[in-house]
Scaffold this active site. Structure first.
Site, PDB file in Angstrom:
ATOM      1  N   TYR A 109     -12.843  13.103  -7.931  1.00  0.00           N
ATOM      2  CA  TYR A 109     -12.684  14.111  -9.230  1.00  0.00           C
ATOM      3  C   TYR A 109     -13.989  14.812  -9.353  1.00  0.00           C
ATOM      4  O   TYR A 109     -14.997  14.536  -9.198  1.00  0.00           O
ATOM      5  CB  TYR A 109     -12.237  13.156 -10.283  1.00  0.00           C
ATOM      6  CG  TYR A 109     -12.090  13.962 -11.589  1.00  0.00           C
ATOM      7  CD1 TYR A 109     -10.920  14.255 -11.886  1.00  0.00           C
ATOM      8  CD2 TYR A 109     -13.089  14.287 -12.248  1.00  0.00           C
ATOM      9  CE1 TYR A 109     -10.690  15.259 -12.941  1.00  0.00           C
ATOM     10  CE2 TYR A 109     -12.939  15.201 -13.482  1.00  0.00           C
ATOM     11  CZ  TYR A 109     -11.786  15.722 -13.891  1.00  0.00           C
ATOM     12  OH  TYR A 109     -11.471  16.545 -15.110  1.00  0.00           O
ATOM     13  N   GLU A 197     -11.057  22.215 -12.477  1.00  0.00           N
ATOM     14  CA  GLU A 197     -10.734  20.875 -12.264  1.00  0.00           C
ATOM     15  C   GLU A 197     -10.324  20.987 -10.756  1.00  0.00           C
ATOM     16  O   GLU A 197      -9.092  21.249 -10.440  1.00  0.00           O
ATOM     17  CB  GLU A 197      -9.814  20.356 -13.338  1.00  0.00           C
ATOM     18  CG  GLU A 197      -9.621  18.738 -12.939  1.00  0.00           C
ATOM     19  CD  GLU A 197      -8.624  18.198 -13.886  1.00  0.00           C
ATOM     20  OE1 GLU A 197      -8.822  17.508 -14.941  1.00  0.00           O
ATOM     21  OE2 GLU A 197      -7.317  18.395 -13.847  1.00  0.00           O
TER      22      GLU A 197
END
Ligand code: GDP
Ligand code: MN
Length: 389
Positions: A109, A197
């Site tokens: 991530y 993101e």
């Protein structure tokens, strides 16, 4: 403003972020054609909606042949996808992204956000990618590495190394990570982003980094500097009320309560919401009509409020400075004539042409409760709902 994954990948690709080969498609036939163009023997068919969690909801399908690409696209297109981010109503899938598949070794991530506390862009990285990061943050916060980038000195290679080491990368992937963080930061600042993101950011079995998913959000106030980004807007994905508000240049944010608010000035609008809550009510929206609203704008704002089925009462709070109270009153009367006003409305008009405004409202046949004191007005609008219930 949010954009689709396929658009985000194109934008980020321009900043050197490695992404897989892919193209958007609007039909099963087109999807097959696109997959054939892309080549290879593994494709991923991905629903394009402005919400995450598509994988778990069946919106991401791996295909090993052109027939499978066709079947997967047929399955996803036209479907209403319900993910944890769409709400229970879900979101209709109007297009898919066909991407070359890759062999994943690890899923990470990586994100950047505007951090108001540090007044800079913060980077977040985690080895626990692919899954809901909110869950990771709640149950194992130590798995998330976060730091801010000093806006004056900007990106430095050590920022990239920090992420690389946190993710346990080796060899060429460390170098790739430095380039990636540099590119993301450059894109973030140049394009006035509010969030980027990448989840998952993957390490392939060949040892390369690829942004497998991409979510990019832009600061609406910066869009005036980026017409090419503004052109990526997809109103199908937006709340219709917010799209309409955007057209009339109204600042409107839908909320979950039952008291519709129309106020001039963001600060006064915040104070009005606070005071509604203080009296035990819940605002249905934030709505700032701005300093110099016209009759048409006020009318549009009024209709916006009434279009919300949750609205059980309305509180209008205007402090006329540049904004004239008679203009507000005329807008309200004009809009109320067009739409059937069936909920109680409390109006507080103060300032420039306040008396004239009140007179216009009084002379209309509208059922309006006029209050001069804001606290009284808020108490009154909350009471009007209780009375109805
Ligand atoms: P989201 O669920 O909306 O966040 O959609 P993502 O783009 O993150 O995709 C969900 C999952 O699909 C990823 O976490 C991957 O596990 C999987 N996936 C996506 N692309 C590929 C690919 O090229 N190869 C493989 N093996 N899996 C993929
Ligand atoms: Mn994802």
């Amino acid at each position: 403003m949010n954009i689709h994954e396929y658009q985000a990948k194109q934008v980020l690709g321009g900043y050197g972020i490695p992404v897989s080969k892919g193209k958007v498609a609007f039909s099963a036939e087109e999807a097959v054609k696109v997959a054939d163009e892309i080549g290879g023997s593994l494709w991923v068919v991905k629903a394009q909606i402005h919400a995450g969690g598509r994988g778990k909801a069946g919106g991401v399908i791996l295909a090993r042949s052109l027939d499978e690409v066709k079947a997967a696209t047929s399955k996803i297109l036209g479907k209403t996808l319900v993910t944890h981010q769409t709400g229970p109503k879900g979101q209709l899938v109007r297009k898919v992204y066909i991407e070359q598949g890759c062999d994943i070794d690890k899923e990470f991530y990586l994100s950047m956000i505007v951090n108001r506390q540090t007044e800079s862009v913060s980077v977040m990285a985690s080895q626990a990618g692919g899954v809901d990061i909110e869950e990771v943050a709640a149950s194992m916060p130590e798995k998330i590495v976060t730091f801010s980038i000093d806006p004056v000195s900007g990106f430095q290679p050590f920022h990239g190394r920090k992420v690389a080491f946190a993710l346990g990368l080796e060899a060429q992937a460390i170098k790739q990570m430095i380039t990636m963080v540099a590119g993301l930061y450059q894109a973030f600042v140049k394009l006035d982003c509010s969030q980027i993101e990448i989840n998952p950011l993957v390490l392939t079995t060949q040892g390369n980094l690829i942004a497998l998913d991409a979510k990019v959000s832009f600061d609406d106030n910066g869009l005036i500097r980026h017409p090419d980004i503004e052109a990526l807007r997809d109103t199908d994905e937006e709340d219709p009320a917010e799209t309409q508000a955007h057209e009339y240049e109204l600042s409107y944010v839908k909320l979950d309560g039952s008291i519709g608010c129309m106020v001039n000035g963001a600060g006064l609008a915040m104070a009005t919401m606070d005071i509604i809550k203080l009296h035990g009510g819940e605002p249905a929206n934030f709505l700032d009509v701005g300093g110099g609203a016209t009759k048409e704008k006020v009318s549009a704002a009024f209709k916006l409020i009434l279009a919300d089925q949750n609205v059980k009462a309305i509180l209008i709070n205007i402090f006329g400075g540049i904004m004239r109270c008679d203009v507000i009153a005329e807008g309200i009367v004009a809009a109320a004539k067009e739409v059937h006003l069936s909920v109680p409305m409390v109006v507080r008009l103060q300032g420039t042409n306040g008396e004239l405004g009140k007179k216009i409202l009084k002379e209309s046949t509208l059922k309006i409760i006029s209050e001069d004191d804001l606290s009284q007005a808020a108490a009154c609008v909350v009471k009007s709902i209780r009375g109805a219930a």
